[in-house]
Scaffold this motif. Sequence first.
Motif, PDB file in Angstrom:
ATOM      1  N   ASN A  10       0.810  -1.215   0.000  1.00 46.06           N
ATOM      2  CA  ASN A  10       0.000   0.000   0.000  1.00 46.06           C
ATOM      3  C   ASN A  10       0.848   1.272   0.000  1.00 46.06           C
ATOM      4  OD1 ASN A  10      -2.282   1.768   2.117  1.00 46.06           O
ATOM      5  ND2 ASN A  10      -2.574   1.372  -0.039  1.00 46.06           N
ATOM      6  N   SER A  11       1.896   1.275  -0.825  1.00 45.54           N
ATOM      7  CA  SER A  11       2.740   2.461  -0.884  1.00 45.54           C
ATOM      8  C   SER A  11       2.827   3.045  -2.294  1.00 45.54           C
ATOM      9  CB  SER A  11       4.155   2.138  -0.398  1.00 45.54           C
ATOM     10  OG  SER A  11       4.787   1.252  -1.299  1.00 45.54           O
ATOM     11  N   CYS A  12       2.409   2.291  -3.320  1.00 39.25           N
ATOM     12  CA  CYS A  12       2.676   2.723  -4.685  1.00 39.25           C
ATOM     13  C   CYS A  12       1.476   2.510  -5.611  1.00 39.25           C
ATOM     14  CB  CYS A  12       3.918   1.979  -5.184  1.00 39.25           C
ATOM     15  SG  CYS A  12       4.522   2.550  -6.766  1.00 39.25           S
ATOM     16  N   ARG A  13       1.324   1.308  -6.161  1.00 36.57           N
ATOM     17  CA  ARG A  13       0.284   1.053  -7.166  1.00 36.57           C
ATOM     18  C   ARG A  13      -1.123   1.294  -6.639  1.00 36.57           C
ATOM     19  NH1 ARG A  13       2.450  -4.781  -8.186  1.00 36.57           N
ATOM     20  NH2 ARG A  13       2.780  -4.400  -5.978  1.00 36.57           N
ATOM     21  N   SER A  14      -1.435   0.772  -5.461  1.00 36.79           N
ATOM     22  CA  SER A  14      -2.779   0.957  -4.919  1.00 36.79           C
ATOM     23  C   SER A  14      -3.039   2.435  -4.614  1.00 36.79           C
ATOM     24  CB  SER A  14      -2.979   0.118  -3.659  1.00 36.79           C
ATOM     25  OG  SER A  14      -1.966   0.379  -2.705  1.00 36.79           O
ATOM     26  N   GLN A  15      -2.006   3.149  -4.214  1.00 32.23           N
ATOM     27  CA  GLN A  15      -2.153   4.579  -3.935  1.00 32.23           C
ATOM     28  C   GLN A  15      -2.428   5.369  -5.220  1.00 32.23           C
ATOM     29  OE1 GLN A  15      -2.389   5.967  -1.040  1.00 32.23           O
ATOM     30  NE2 GLN A  15      -1.590   4.424   0.357  1.00 32.23           N
ATOM     31  N   MET A  16      -1.720   5.006  -6.296  1.00 32.54           N
ATOM     32  CA  MET A  16      -1.960   5.693  -7.568  1.00 32.54           C
ATOM     33  C   MET A  16      -3.374   5.394  -8.071  1.00 32.54           C
ATOM     34  SD  MET A  16       1.674   5.766  -9.638  1.00 32.54           S
ATOM     35  CE  MET A  16       2.234   4.087  -9.446  1.00 32.54           C
ATOM     36  N   ALA A  17      -3.795   4.139  -7.990  1.00 36.20           N
ATOM     37  CA  ALA A  17      -5.145   3.775  -8.420  1.00 36.20           C
ATOM     38  C   ALA A  17      -6.192   4.522  -7.601  1.00 36.20           C
ATOM     39  CB  ALA A  17      -5.339   2.262  -8.295  1.00 36.20           C
ATOM     40  N   HIS A  18      -5.981   4.610  -6.310  1.00 40.23           N
ATOM     41  CA  HIS A  18      -6.855   5.358  -5.411  1.00 40.23           C
ATOM     42  C   HIS A  18      -6.962   6.814  -5.880  1.00 40.23           C
ATOM     43  CE1 HIS A  18      -7.387   6.640  -0.869  1.00 40.23           C
ATOM     44  NE2 HIS A  18      -8.188   7.307  -1.663  1.00 40.23           N
ATOM     45  N   GLY A  19      -5.814   7.420  -6.159  1.00 43.14           N
ATOM     46  CA  GLY A  19      -5.804   8.810  -6.623  1.00 43.14           C
ATOM     47  C   GLY A  19      -6.551   8.995  -7.934  1.00 43.14           C
ATOM     48  N   PHE A  20      -6.358   8.073  -8.873  1.00 43.28           N
ATOM     49  CA  PHE A  20      -7.057   8.179 -10.152  1.00 43.28           C
ATOM     50  C   PHE A  20      -8.565   8.039  -9.983  1.00 43.28           C
ATOM     51  CE2 PHE A  20      -2.964   7.130 -12.379  1.00 43.28           C
ATOM     52  CZ  PHE A  20      -2.906   8.311 -13.101  1.00 43.28           C
ATOM     53  N   LEU A  21      -9.012   7.012  -9.254  1.00 45.34           N
ATOM     54  CA  LEU A  21     -10.453   6.824  -9.075  1.00 45.34           C
ATOM     55  C   LEU A  21     -11.095   8.061  -8.455  1.00 45.34           C
ATOM     56  CD1 LEU A  21     -10.648   3.134  -7.845  1.00 45.34           C
ATOM     57  CD2 LEU A  21     -11.678   4.062  -9.940  1.00 45.34           C
ATOM     58  N   GLN A  22     -10.448   8.619  -7.444  1.00 46.51           N
ATOM     59  CA  GLN A  22     -10.988   9.808  -6.788  1.00 46.51           C
ATOM     60  C   GLN A  22     -11.013  10.991  -7.748  1.00 46.51           C
ATOM     61  OE1 GLN A  22     -11.649   9.225  -2.979  1.00 46.51           O
ATOM     62  NE2 GLN A  22     -13.222  10.254  -4.152  1.00 46.51           N
ATOM     63  N   SER A  23     -10.026  11.069  -8.652  1.00 54.58           N
ATOM     64  CA  SER A  23      -9.998  12.174  -9.615  1.00 54.58           C
ATOM     65  C   SER A  23     -11.085  12.016 -10.682  1.00 54.58           C
ATOM     66  CB  SER A  23      -8.618  12.287 -10.282  1.00 54.58           C
ATOM     67  OG  SER A  23      -8.433  11.296 -11.272  1.00 54.58           O
ATOM     68  N   PHE A  24     -11.482  10.772 -10.980  1.00 58.44           N
ATOM     69  CA  PHE A  24     -12.528  10.549 -11.978  1.00 58.44           C
ATOM     70  C   PHE A  24     -13.889  10.954 -11.437  1.00 58.44           C
ATOM     71  CE2 PHE A  24      -9.942   6.615 -13.476  1.00 58.44           C
ATOM     72  CZ  PHE A  24      -9.046   7.432 -14.148  1.00 58.44           C
ATOM     73  N   ASP A  25     -14.105  10.763 -10.135  1.00 57.51           N
ATOM     74  CA  ASP A  25     -15.429  11.010  -9.560  1.00 57.51           C
ATOM     75  C   ASP A  25     -15.283  11.306  -8.067  1.00 57.51           C
ATOM     76  OD1 ASP A  25     -18.056  10.901  -8.590  1.00 57.51           O
ATOM     77  OD2 ASP A  25     -18.606   9.245  -9.919  1.00 57.51           O
ATOM     78  N   LYS A  26     -15.478  12.557  -7.699  1.00 52.18           N
ATOM     79  CA  LYS A  26     -15.319  12.986  -6.297  1.00 52.18           C
ATOM     80  C   LYS A  26     -16.367  12.363  -5.386  1.00 52.18           C
ATOM     81  CE  LYS A  26     -11.988  16.003  -7.084  1.00 52.18           C
ATOM     82  NZ  LYS A  26     -10.745  15.341  -7.331  1.00 52.18           N
ATOM     83  N   ASN A  27     -17.460  11.832  -5.961  1.00 53.52           N
ATOM     84  CA  ASN A  27     -18.518  11.255  -5.144  1.00 53.52           C
ATOM     85  C   ASN A  27     -18.242   9.813  -4.725  1.00 53.52           C
ATOM     86  OD1 ASN A  27     -20.206  13.570  -5.167  1.00 53.52           O
ATOM     87  ND2 ASN A  27     -20.733  13.082  -7.280  1.00 53.52           N
TER      88      ASN A  27
END
Length: 139
Positions: A10-27
């Motif tokens: 939980n330091s790299c790939r999952s964090q980037m994916a988390h950031g992208f999903l949140q950027s696609f939809d703030k809800n």
Amino acid sequence: MKILVLCTGNSCRSQMAHGFLQSFDKNLTVRSAGTEASGKLNANAVKAMNEIGIDISKHTSDSVDLYLDQEWDYVITVCGGANEACPAFMGKVKNRIHIGFDDPSHAEGSEDFIWSEFIRVRNQIKDAFYKFYQDNIKK
């Protein structure tokens, strides 16, 4: 919609994916976690995301144990190759998905090569998670 992105450290790939999903939809409610959470973010992952305007520097590297008692619409594992064991999520989840990526933090070679691996994997994560978002969430 609640989405948990899961990996080992939980330091790299999952964090980037988390950031992208949140950027696609703030809800969306998005969290990321690891079965052996490192407790810190990979500096190159933070830098690679900042380069495209997504700040993940305030994310925390959390143990999956924090999320086992919650219900999730999706749990997505992002671990990569054959030598990497994908963690299993034993909590309540409607949909389990695996979208695997190489771990750029294991890249060896020159600084330029290592950085290029972070950019390559970041871009793969963006493309794959945007497709996931389009196909499964944005209806």
